[in-house]
Design an enzyme around this catalytic site. Structure first.
Site, PDB file in Angstrom:
ATOM      1  N   GLU A 869       0.716  -1.289  -0.103  1.00 32.35           N
ATOM      2  CA  GLU A 869      -0.058   0.050   0.122  1.00 32.35           C
ATOM      3  C   GLU A 869       0.901   1.391  -0.029  1.00 32.35           C
ATOM      4  O   GLU A 869       0.444   2.233  -0.195  1.00 32.35           O
ATOM      5  CB  GLU A 869      -0.960  -0.103   1.117  1.00 32.35           C
ATOM      6  CG  GLU A 869      -1.971  -1.102   1.118  1.00 32.35           C
ATOM      7  CD  GLU A 869      -2.636  -1.246   2.340  1.00 32.35           C
ATOM      8  OE1 GLU A 869      -2.221  -2.125   3.157  1.00 32.35           O
ATOM      9  OE2 GLU A 869      -3.882  -0.990   2.448  1.00 32.35           O
TER      10      GLU A 869
HETATM   11  N1  MCN Z   1       7.209  -7.707  -0.275  1.00 29.61           N
HETATM   12  C1  MCN Z   1       8.698  -7.618  -0.493  1.00 29.61           C
HETATM   13  N2  MCN Z   1       9.323  -7.160   0.312  1.00 29.61           N
HETATM   14  C2  MCN Z   1       8.939  -6.432   1.360  1.00 29.61           C
HETATM   15  C3  MCN Z   1       7.296  -6.289   1.609  1.00 29.61           C
HETATM   16  C4  MCN Z   1       6.789  -7.222   0.684  1.00 29.61           C
HETATM   17  O1  MCN Z   1       9.224  -8.390  -1.411  1.00 29.61           O
HETATM   18  N3  MCN Z   1       9.570  -5.708   2.370  1.00 29.61           N
HETATM   19  C5  MCN Z   1       6.386  -8.173  -1.441  1.00 29.61           C
HETATM   20  C6  MCN Z   1       5.679  -9.563  -0.659  1.00 29.61           C
HETATM   21  O2  MCN Z   1       6.278 -10.605  -0.524  1.00 29.61           O
HETATM   22  C7  MCN Z   1       4.319  -9.602  -1.232  1.00 29.61           C
HETATM   23  C8  MCN Z   1       4.205  -8.069  -1.811  1.00 29.61           C
HETATM   24  O3  MCN Z   1       5.522  -7.439  -1.792  1.00 29.61           O
HETATM   25  O4  MCN Z   1       4.633 -10.296  -2.497  1.00 29.61           O
HETATM   26  C9  MCN Z   1       3.206  -7.274  -1.098  1.00 29.61           C
HETATM   27  O5  MCN Z   1       3.360  -7.727   0.339  1.00 29.61           O
HETATM   28  P1  MCN Z   1       2.810  -6.936   1.619  1.00 29.61           P
HETATM   29  O6  MCN Z   1       3.088  -5.483   1.666  1.00 29.61           O
HETATM   30  O7  MCN Z   1       3.047  -7.721   2.644  1.00 29.61           O
HETATM   31  O8  MCN Z   1       1.269  -7.158   1.289  1.00 29.61           O
HETATM   32  P2  MCN Z   1       0.351  -8.476   1.170  1.00 29.61           P
HETATM   33  O9  MCN Z   1       0.834  -9.446   0.609  1.00 29.61           O
HETATM   34  O10 MCN Z   1      -0.658  -8.397   2.302  1.00 29.61           O
HETATM   35  O11 MCN Z   1      -0.688  -7.832   0.056  1.00 29.61           O
HETATM   36  C10 MCN Z   1      -1.655  -6.908   0.202  1.00 29.61           C
HETATM   37  C11 MCN Z   1      -1.322  -5.645  -0.608  1.00 29.61           C
HETATM   38  C12 MCN Z   1      -2.942  -4.916  -0.553  1.00 29.61           C
HETATM   39  S1  MCN Z   1      -3.182  -4.633   1.102  1.00 29.61           S
HETATM   40  C13 MCN Z   1      -3.414  -4.629  -1.918  1.00 29.61           C
HETATM   41  S2  MCN Z   1      -4.839  -3.887  -1.453  1.00 29.61           S
HETATM   42  C14 MCN Z   1      -2.916  -5.032  -2.829  1.00 29.61           C
HETATM   43  C15 MCN Z   1      -1.489  -4.989  -2.878  1.00 29.61           C
HETATM   44  O12 MCN Z   1      -0.935  -5.558  -1.813  1.00 29.61           O
HETATM   45  N4  MCN Z   1      -3.588  -5.323  -4.085  1.00 29.61           N
HETATM   46  C16 MCN Z   1      -2.817  -5.866  -4.871  1.00 29.61           C
HETATM   47  N5  MCN Z   1      -0.772  -5.202  -3.919  1.00 29.61           N
HETATM   48  C17 MCN Z   1      -1.559  -5.657  -5.166  1.00 29.61           C
HETATM   49  N6  MCN Z   1      -0.856  -6.104  -6.355  1.00 29.61           N
HETATM   50  C18 MCN Z   1      -1.593  -6.717  -7.321  1.00 29.61           C
HETATM   51  N7  MCN Z   1      -0.908  -7.188  -8.519  1.00 29.61           N
HETATM   52  N8  MCN Z   1      -2.759  -6.815  -7.153  1.00 29.61           N
HETATM   53  C19 MCN Z   1      -3.445  -6.380  -6.157  1.00 29.61           C
HETATM   54  O13 MCN Z   1      -4.928  -6.527  -5.950  1.00 29.61           O
END
Ligand code: MCN
Ligand code: FES
Ligand code: FES
Length: 908
Positions: A869
Site C-alpha cells: 500500500e
Molecule cells: N514484499 C517484499 N518485500 C517487502 C515487503 C513486501 O518483497 N519488504 C512483497 C511481498 O512478498 C508481497 C508483496 O510485496 O508479494 C506485498 O506484500 P505486503 O505489503 O505484505 O502485502 P500483502 O501480501 O498483504 O498484499 C496486500 C497488498 C494490499 S493490502 C493490496 S490492496 C494490494 C497489494 O498488496 N492489492 C494488489 N498489491 C497488489 N498487487 C496486485 N498486483 N494486485 C492487487 O490486487
C-alpha cells in the site's frame, strides 16, 4: 449454426458455431482454450486479444460470423509453451510483468504482432501500440511491460541471448532481495494459469449456471418477490430467494470496536426486507446455461416501496434523514484524537493558520478480472466455495452463520485471482454461491460481467475532511484540528476501522504536538465501502499533504523546506502519540532533494503560456498490519524432496507465492536447499492454517514471521548434536516429527489505540514514502498530463526486488488515476473501465522511477516491512500540488477532471 474452417495456432479446425457467438466464447467455451481471458467484455481492456490474419483483434466482441473462412488465428497457446517460451514470455517473467497475470496473455499476443511488424520499436512505439490496441493493466503501471517488450525485441534481434537473462538470477545461496522470478509467472505468461472463469468452464456437466436478480434502485422496502413465472422458464432449475437461506441470511461484519452503535448483522445475503444499495442481490436464478438463467432473471417480479436514497454522508446525516438500518443511527461510529494541549487557544495564538475542505471519493478498484467463483458440496458433505477471496478464514467466519453452516461444513478456497486491490477483503459472491449450492445440491458457477463488477462490489470509502493547521512563522507545526465523515455505504463491515485510519494518518509524517480531531462513520445508500489499497490513508494524506502546500504558500516557504522542518525525527511522535518504528524520513527527503531541484528547474524552463508545467511533492506513511494485536500462522513440513510450506497468504497478484518462497528459503538457508525444493500449499481453509487476510500490507510481516518461525522450528528439530541435519528418512526412522507450526503474534506492548483519545501503538511496522510528480496542464482544456513520477520508499529490506518494484509502479499509477480520472459516483455514467477513468498506457508516464531507503525493521522477518500500500498512500497529492505549482489552481476535491481545472483557471 454455421460451419467455419479456421487455422488455430497452426492447426486446421472445423468449427460448428452459432454465428452470433463471440470468438472469445468459442475459444474458451467450446475449445476450452482458456488462455484467452475475458475482462471487460466490451472491447476496452484487451485481455481477450488474439491475432487474426496478422491483425490484433479483441475476441470478446468479434462474432463468429465475422471471422473469414480459413482465417489464421493465433492465441496465447500458439505463442509459446512452457517448454519453448517465446522471447516475450521469457521477458515478461524476467521483468516481473505478470503480477496477477490476467492481462498477460492479451498483452503478449498483442506485442507478438507488434514485433512481427517491427522488431526494433522505440519505447514510444510500444506505448502507442498498446494504447491503440487498448491493452489495459491495473497492476504494473505499464513500465515493466514496455521493458519486457524492449528486452524481447533484443532477444529477437539476437543482441542478447536467453542465457544472458537467466544468468542474472541467483541460483544458489540467498534469493532474498533478488530478482528471482515468482513461481506463478510461467503459468501466467503461457496462459495456462486457470483463473476462476477458466476453472468454471471446466466444471463437471450438470453444473448450474447462476445469474442474479439485482436491485435497480438504491433504497426501498421489499413488498413481495414473485418467482413463479421465472421458475417456468426454459432450463431453469430453481429460483432462490431469502426464503431458501437456512441460516441468518446475514453477513456479519465482525464488528471491530465495542462502541459501534450497529450490531454488525446488517448485510443480507439475499435481500429480504429492504434494498440498501443499487445492485443488491434479491434472487439467484440457477439454470442449465447462463443464457437460460439470464432470460429468467427478467421474469422475477419484485414489488418495492421506494425510500429516499442518501447518496453521500452529508445527505444521510441531514436532520430529516430516516435510519437506513432501522434502529441504528446513520452515524454509527465516532473516533477522536486527543493529543497534547487543547488546540483552540493554540490556533488563536499561532502565527499562521490554514484551513480547507477536502474530498477523496469512491475510487473504483477496476481489476481486469471481474468477480467470479463456484461452489459444490464435497464427499465429506462440506460446502466448498472457490472465489477471489483475499481473506479465506476471515470470510469463513463472516458467512458461515448466514448460511446456517457449522464451521467444519464450510471450506473456502482462493482461485488464482486477476487483481482485487482490496475489494475482495469483503466477501462478495461467496455467500451467494454457498446459498445456491445448498439450495440446489449441485455444483454452481457464477461470474459477473464488468457492469456487475462495478455496481455490486464495494468501493473506496469517500472522506469529507476539514483540516486546519496552526504554525509558527518559522514554519513549525504547533497544532492540528481535523473533522471528517466517512461515507461507508450501507454495510458496516470494517467501516469503523477505515474511519479510525483518519485518526491515525491525518497529519502523519509530521511532528504535530497538539491535535484535536473527530471522525465518524456514516451509513449511506451508495456503494458499500470495502477496503481499497491504502485503506483510509489516501483520504487522510490527501488533506494532510495538500494543506501542507497551502501552509507553505502562506508562509512564503518552499513546500520541500516546510516539510523538511516538520518530518519525524528521533523523539517525535505520530498522531497516535507513539514513536515511529524507524526514522527514515530525513534520509528519504535527502534523496528526494536533488530530484526535486532538477525537476523544478526543468519545469520552469519548459513551461509555455499554453502548456504550464509544475512540480509537486507529498509524503506517505502507512502501517503494515491490522491494528495491533495482529498475528499469523504458517506450517513447514519436512518431506522427501525438501520442505512444504502451508499458509493462507492470499494472492491478489501482489506475489504471495514469491513472498512465501523468499522468506522460507531465507529461513532454511542453513539446510542448503534450492528454491525449487520448496513446495507451496496455499489458500484453502481445509488445508492451511489461518494466516489472516492479505490486507493492510500485513502479510510479508505477519505471515513472513510465521513462516520464519515454522522453518526455524523445523531446523531445530532436524539438527543433530554435531550441527548437521538429519535427512527426511533419518528423521522419520528416528520417529521424530516432520510437521512444524509457526505462530507469530505482535509483541506485548503493541496494543492498538485507545478509543477515547486515539492514542496508542497501532502498528509494529510502518512504510514510509515520498513522491515527486512533474505535470503539464493544458490551459485551454484544463487537462493534466503527468510527465514523470518518482517514488522513494522505506519498506525495510526487500524480499524480492522485482515484486516490490512492480508493487510500487502499479500503486503509483493508481495514484495518477485517483488524482485525475477515477470515480464511481454517477450510477448511470460510471459503468465500465473507461467511464470509471482507468488509466491506459498513454495516460501515465514512461518515466516512473522508484528508489529505496532500506532500514531493517526489528519486527519484520529479515528486516522487511510491508510494501503493497505504500505506493498509494499519497502520490495523488503530489500531482494535485504539481497542478497548483503549474497553473495556480488548487483542486481539493478529487478527481481533478479537466473541467474542474479549467473552471479554476477561469476563476483566476
Ligand atoms: N514484499 C517484499 N518485500 C517487502 C515487503 C513486501 O518483497 N519488504 C512483497 C511481498 O512478498 C508481497 C508483496 O510485496 O508479494 C506485498 O506484500 P505486503 O505489503 O505484505 O502485502 P500483502 O501480501 O498483504 O498484499 C496486500 C497488498 C494490499 S493490502 C493490496 S490492496 C494490494 C497489494 O498488496 N492489492 C494488489 N498489491 C497488489 N498487487 C496486485 N498486483 N494486485 C492487487 O490486487
Ligand atoms: Fe475483450 Fe476486454 S477487450 S475482454
Ligand atoms: Fe496486468 Fe494484473 S498484471 S492486470
Amino acid at each position: 449454426m454455421i460451419k467455419k474452417h479456421v487455422i488455430i495456432n497452426g492447426n486446421p479446425q472445423t468449427l460448428i458455431v452459432d454465428g452470433e457467438v463471440t470468438l472469445a466464447n468459442v475459444l474458451r467455451g467450446q475449445l476450452h482454450m482458456t488462455g484467452t481471458k475475458i475482462g471487460c467484455g466490451k472491447a476496452q481492456c484487451g485481455a481477450c486479444s488474439v491475432i487474426i490474419n496478422g491483425k490484433v483483434i479483441r475476441s470478446c466482441v468479434t462474432k463468429m460470423k465475422r471471422i473469414p473462412d480459413e482465417a489464421v488465428i493465433t492465441t496465447i497457446e500458439g505463442v509459446g509453451t512452457k517448454e519453448q517460451l517465446h522471447p516475450l514470455q521469457l521477458a515478461w517473467m524476467i521483468h516481473g510483468a505478470a503480477q496477477c497475470g490476467f492481462c498477460s496473455p492479451g498483452f503478449i499476443v498483442s506485442a507478438k504482432q507488434l514485433l512481427e511488424e517491427n522488431n526494433n520499436p522505440s519505447r514510444d512505439e510500444v506505448r502507442d501500440w498498446f494504447q491503440k490496441h487498448r491493452n489495459a493493466c491495473r497492476c504494473t503501471g505499464y513500465k515493466p511491460l514496455v521493458d519486457a517488450v524492449m528486452t524481447a525485441a533484443k532477444l529477437i534481434r539476437g543482441e542478447i541471448k536467453t542465457e544472458d537473462l537467466w544468468e542474472k538470477l541467483p541460483s544458489n545461496g540467498s534469493i532474498w532481495g533478488s530478482n528471482y522470478i515468482r513461481p506463478s509467472a510461467l503459468a501466467k505468461v503461457t496462459g495456462t494459469c486457470d483463473y476462476g472463469a477458466d476453472l468454471g468452464v471446466k466444471m463437471p456437466c450438470g453444473t448450474l449456471q447462476l445469474k442474479l436478480v439485482q436491485a435497480k434502485v438504491s433504497h426501498a422496502n421489499i413488498i413481495s418477490i414473485d418467482t413463479s413465472e421465472a421458475e417456468k422458464m426454459p432450463g431453469v432449475y430453481k429460483v432462490i430467494t431469502h426464503k431458501d437461506v437456512k441460516g441468518k441470511n446475514r453477513i456479519t461484519g465482525l464488528i471491530t470496536f465495542p462502541n459501534n452503535k450497529g450490531d454488525g448483522w446488517d448485510r443480507p445475503i439475499l435481500c429480504d426486507e429492504k434494498v440498501f444499495q443499487f445492485g443488491d442481490a434479491i434472487a439467484i436464478v440457477a439454470a442449465d446455461t447462463a443464457e437460460h438463467a439470464q432470460a429468467a432473471v427478467d421474469k422475477v417480479k419484485v414489488e418495492l416501496e421506494i425510500l429516499p436514497a442518501y447518496m453521500s454522508a452529508p445527505a444521510a446525516m441531514a436532520d430529516d434523514a430516516i435510519e437506513i438500518h432501522p434502529g441504528t443511527p446513520n452515524v454509527y461510529w465516532e473516533t477522536k484524537v486527543i493529543k497534547g494541549e487543547e488546540t483552540a487557544p493554540l490556533m488563536e495564538k499561532a502565527d499562521v493558520v490554514v484551513q480547507d475542505d477536502f474530498y477523496v471519493g469512491r475510487q473504483p478498484h477496476l481489476p481486469i478480472e471481474p468477480d467470479v467463483g463456484f461452489a459444490y458440496i464435497d464427499d465429506e458433505d462440506r460446502v466448498v466455495v472457490h472465489s477471489k477471496s483475499i481473506g479465506i478464514h476471515l470470510h469463513h467466519g463472516m458467512i458461515a452463520p448466514g448460511l446456517g453452516l457449522e464451521p467444519d461444513k464450510l471450506v473456502i478456497v482462493q482461485n488464482p485471482s486477476g487483481g482485487t486491490f482490496g475489494y475482495k477483503f469483503s466477501p462478495t459472491i461467496e455467500a451467494l454461491l454457498g446459498v445456491a449450492a445448498l439450495a440446489t445440491g449441485k455444483p454452481v458457477f457464477l461470474e459477473f460481467d464488468y457492469y456487475q463488477q462495478i455496481t455490486y462490489t464495494g468501493k473506496r470509502s469517500p472522506f469529507f475532511i476539514n483540516l486546519k493547521y496552526g504554525a509558527t512563522k518559522e514554519g513549525k507545526l504547533v497544532a492540528m484540528e481535523a473533522d471528517w465523515s466517512c461515507d461507508h455505504g450501507p454495510y458496516s463491515e470494517f467501516g469503523d476501522l477505515v474511519t479510525l485510519r483518519g485518526s491515525q494518518f491525518i497529519g502523519a509524517g509530521y511532528m504535530i504536538p497538539n491535535i484535536r480531531s473527530n471522525g465518524r462513520t456514516v451509513c449511506t445508500n451508495h456503494a458499500w465501502g470495502s477496503a481499497f489499497r491504502g485503506y483510509g490513508s489516501p483520504q487522510s494524506l490527501f488533506a494532510t499533504e495538500v494543506l501542507m502546500d497551502e501552509l507553505a504558500e502562506k508562509l512564503g516557504l518552499d513546500p520541500f523546506e516546510l516539510r523538511y522542518k516538520n518530518i519525524y525525527r528521533p523523539g517525535d511522535t505520530t498522531p497516535t502519540g507513539c514513536e515511529p518504528d524507524v526514522h527514515s524520513m530525513v534520509e528519504i527527503m535527502d534523496k528526494l532533494k536533488p530530484l526535486y531541484d532538477t525537476a523544478k528547474k526543468k519545469a520552469e524552463a519548459e513551461s509555455t503560456a499554453d502548456k504550464k508545467r509544475g512540480v509537486g511533492i507529498s509524503l506517505g506513511v502507512y502501517g503494515a498490519g491490522l491494528d495491533n494485536p495482529d498475528g499469523s500462522e504458517a506450517w513447514a513440513d519436512y518431506t522427501e524432496t525438501g520442505v512444504t510450506i502451508f499458509n493462507g497468504w492470499e494472492d491478489h497478484g501482489q506475489g504471495a507465492d514469491m513472498g512465501t518462497l523468499a522468506t522460507s528459503h531465507e529461513a532454511l538457508l542453513p539446510l542448503g536447499i534450492k528454491p525449487e525444493q520448496i513446495k507451496l500449499v496455499m489458500n484453502d481453509t481445509s488445508k492451511v492454517p489461518n494466516s489472516g487476510p492479505a490486507g493492510g500490507s500485513r502479510s510479508q510481516v505477519m505471515t513472513g514471521n510465521a513462516i520464519k518461525i515454522a522453518c526455524e522450528e523445523l531446523l531445530k528439530a532436524i539438527q543433530k548434536p554435531d550441527g548437521t541435519y538429519r535427512t527426511y528418512a533419518e528423521q522419520v526412522a528416528a520417529g521424530l516429527p516432520t510437521h512444524f507450526v509457526g505462530k507469530y503474534n505482535t509483541p506485548a506492548g503493541y496494543n492498538g489505540c485507545d478509543l477515547e483519545t486515539g492514542q496508542g501503538v497501532p502498528f509494529t511496522t510502518y512504510m514510509y514514502a515520498a513522491f515527486l510528480s512533474e505535470v503539464e496542464v493544458d490551459v485551454k482544456t484544463g487537462k493534466t498530463k503527468v510527465l514523470g513520477m518518482n517514488g522513494i520508499f522505506d519498506i525495510g529490506t526487500l524480499a524480492n526486488k522485482l515484486v516490490v518494484d512492480g508493487q510500487m509502479f502499479g500503486g503509483m499509477v493508481q495514484g495518477i488515476g485517483l488524482a485525475l480520472s477515477e470515480d464511481f459516483e454517477d450510477l448511470k455514467k460510471h459503468i465500465d473501465l473507461v467511464s470509471c477513468g482507468l488509466p491506459f498506457i498513454k495516460d501515465v508516464p514512461d518515466k516512473l522511477v522508484v528508489d529505496y531507503v532500506m532500514t531493517p525493521r526489528e519486527h519484520g522477518p529479515f528486516g522487511a516491512s510491508g510494501a503493497g500500500e505504500a505506493p498509494l498512500t499519497s502520490p495523488h497529492a503530489s500531482i494535485i500540488n504539481a497542478i497548483t505549482n503549474a497553473c495556480g489552481v488548487r483542486i481539493t476535491k478529487l478527481p481533478a477532471l479537466p473541467e474542474k481545472v479549467l473552471a479554476g483557471l477561469k476563476a483566476q
